[in-house]
Design an enzyme around this catalytic site. Structure first.
Site, PDB file in Angstrom:
ATOM      1  CG  HIS A 156      -0.246  -0.287   2.518  1.00 30.86           C
ATOM      2  ND1 HIS A 156       0.663   0.586   3.071  1.00 30.86           N
ATOM      3  CD2 HIS A 156      -0.295  -1.352   3.376  1.00 30.86           C
ATOM      4  CE1 HIS A 156       1.117   0.105   4.209  1.00 30.86           C
ATOM      5  NE2 HIS A 156       0.566  -1.087   4.414  1.00 30.86           N
ATOM      6  N   GLY A 212       9.318   1.423   8.512  1.00 31.71           N
ATOM      7  CA  GLY A 212       8.296   2.384   8.898  1.00 31.71           C
ATOM      8  C   GLY A 212       8.219   2.525  10.413  1.00 31.71           C
ATOM      9  CD  GLN A 213       9.204   7.527  12.630  1.00 29.76           C
ATOM     10  OE1 GLN A 213       8.185   8.191  12.747  1.00 29.76           O
ATOM     11  NE2 GLN A 213      10.399   8.066  12.505  1.00 29.76           N
ATOM     12  N   GLY A 236       1.809   3.170   2.249  1.00 28.05           N
ATOM     13  CA  GLY A 236       2.772   3.212   3.359  1.00 28.05           C
ATOM     14  C   GLY A 236       4.081   2.545   2.944  1.00 28.05           C
ATOM     15  CG  HIS A 237       4.250  -1.680   2.175  1.00 30.00           C
ATOM     16  ND1 HIS A 237       2.954  -2.127   2.092  1.00 30.00           N
ATOM     17  CD2 HIS A 237       4.798  -2.333   3.232  1.00 30.00           C
ATOM     18  CE1 HIS A 237       2.728  -3.012   3.041  1.00 30.00           C
ATOM     19  NE2 HIS A 237       3.825  -3.155   3.757  1.00 30.00           N
ATOM     20  CD  GLN A 239       9.406  -4.766  12.128  1.00 32.02           C
ATOM     21  OE1 GLN A 239       8.863  -5.849  12.219  1.00 32.02           O
ATOM     22  NE2 GLN A 239       9.244  -3.980  11.083  1.00 32.02           N
ATOM     23  CB  SER A 285      -0.813  -5.820   4.587  1.00 27.62           C
ATOM     24  OG  SER A 285       0.320  -5.168   4.076  1.00 27.62           O
TER      25      SER A 285
END
Ligand code: AMP
Length: 288
Positions: free
Chosen positions: A31, A145-146, A33-34, A151, A184
């Protein structure tokens, strides 16, 4: 587009990629974001290698490994549209051949709290697959990603403390217009659940207002306000908490002028879908 499916092909792809190289690890079902990570990567690197691998070792047996959305053709078209020309897309057997030792990497203090407490498999699996991918590709940069805040902290610690020569870059969370962080897993939400899902962002904004505007210093008061909003929208909460931005440990008090502020983190279930989100919040100013 060059697609490597084996480790040998990935190493060949890497060795013929000149300049500074960034790696973007994902599980696909891409999406915006990726795709935002790609633009971030090109701020640092000359070339980007994107990987798509639904990593089984970070899923518990009862979790959604089998049903995790997979849209490879769609993903490759999206990647081509943002200028990606090198993709690593291995099979599970390629990354985890039967003779592999099932090693796990522990990042004490960071991986047994929050997500690690609720998903005990998760960070061991993430660190295992990333250690492999970093060794296969040997990038100068890796972009995360934040959105997956804990992670990002764990990977930063992993790379720093094992002296891997990789710069870890964190990229901002990309949201839908109503504030829901892109994920996702959002496709799992029913129409009704999707309307309630915005409560995640509302709860984070409420935490921000309470701390930054109203000057609230008691983490319990902020957490209680987040819980109220989430519960009113049918969320079953794993955690909704305010933590130190790097150690992720609980705070007795949201101290004024804390460098890096604090981070509010939420994980909660809406029906069968588990969503996570977070927000960095400046700690109150104390000019006295
Ligand atoms: P995933 O495919 O869910 O494992 O995510 C791959 C990468 O994309 C991770 O570094 C995520 O943090 C990042 N990511 C996922 N969703 C978003 C988002 N909404 N905004 C920014 N980055 C994201």
């Amino acid at each position: 587009m060059q697609i490597a499916k084996t480790i040998t092909e990935a190493r060949a792809m890497r060795s013929t990629t000149p300049g500074k190289v960034a790696l973007i690890p994902t599980m696909g079902a891409l999406h915006d974001g990726h795709l935002s990570l790609v633009a971030e990567a090109f701020n640092y690197a000359d070339e980007v290698i994107f990987y798509i691998f639904v990593n089984p070792t970070q899923f518990a047996p009862h979790e959604d490994f089998d049903s995790y959305p997979r849209n490879i053709d769609d993903d490759l078209a999206k990647l081509a549209s943002v200028g990606i020309s090198k993709v690593f897309m291995p099979t599970v057997d390629e990354i985890y051949p039967p003779e592999n030792v099932p090693f796990e990497i522990d990042v004490p203090n960071l991986n047994d709290i929050l997500e690690g407490k609720h998903r005990p498999h998760f960070f061991g699996g993430v660190c295992r697959v990333l250690t492999k991918m970093f060794n296969i590709i040997q990038p100068h940069y890796a972009i995360f990603g934040q959105k997956d805040y804990q992670q990002l902290q764990i990977i930063t610690a992993l790379v720093r403390d094992t002296n891997m020569p990789i710069n870890i870059i964190g990229a901002p969370i990309i949201r839908e217009s109503d504030g829901l962080a892109m994920s996702s897993r959002n496709v799992y939400l029913s129409e009704e659940e999707r309307t309630h899902a915005t409560a995640l962002y509302k709860a984070l904004q409420q935490a921000k207002n309470l701390i930054e505007t109203a000057g609230e210093t008691d983490p319990a008061a902020v957490e209680s306000a987040m819980h109220d909003i989430l519960s009113a929208h049918n969320f079953k909460i794993d955690y909704a908490t305010v933590r130190h931005p790097h150690t992720l440990q609980p705070l007795d008090c949201i101290e004024p002028n804390l460098t890096g502020g604090v981070v509010a983190l939420i994980a909660a279930h809406l029906g069968n879908t588990r969503l996570i989100d977070n927000m960095i919040i400046a700690s109150p100013k104390n000019d006295a």
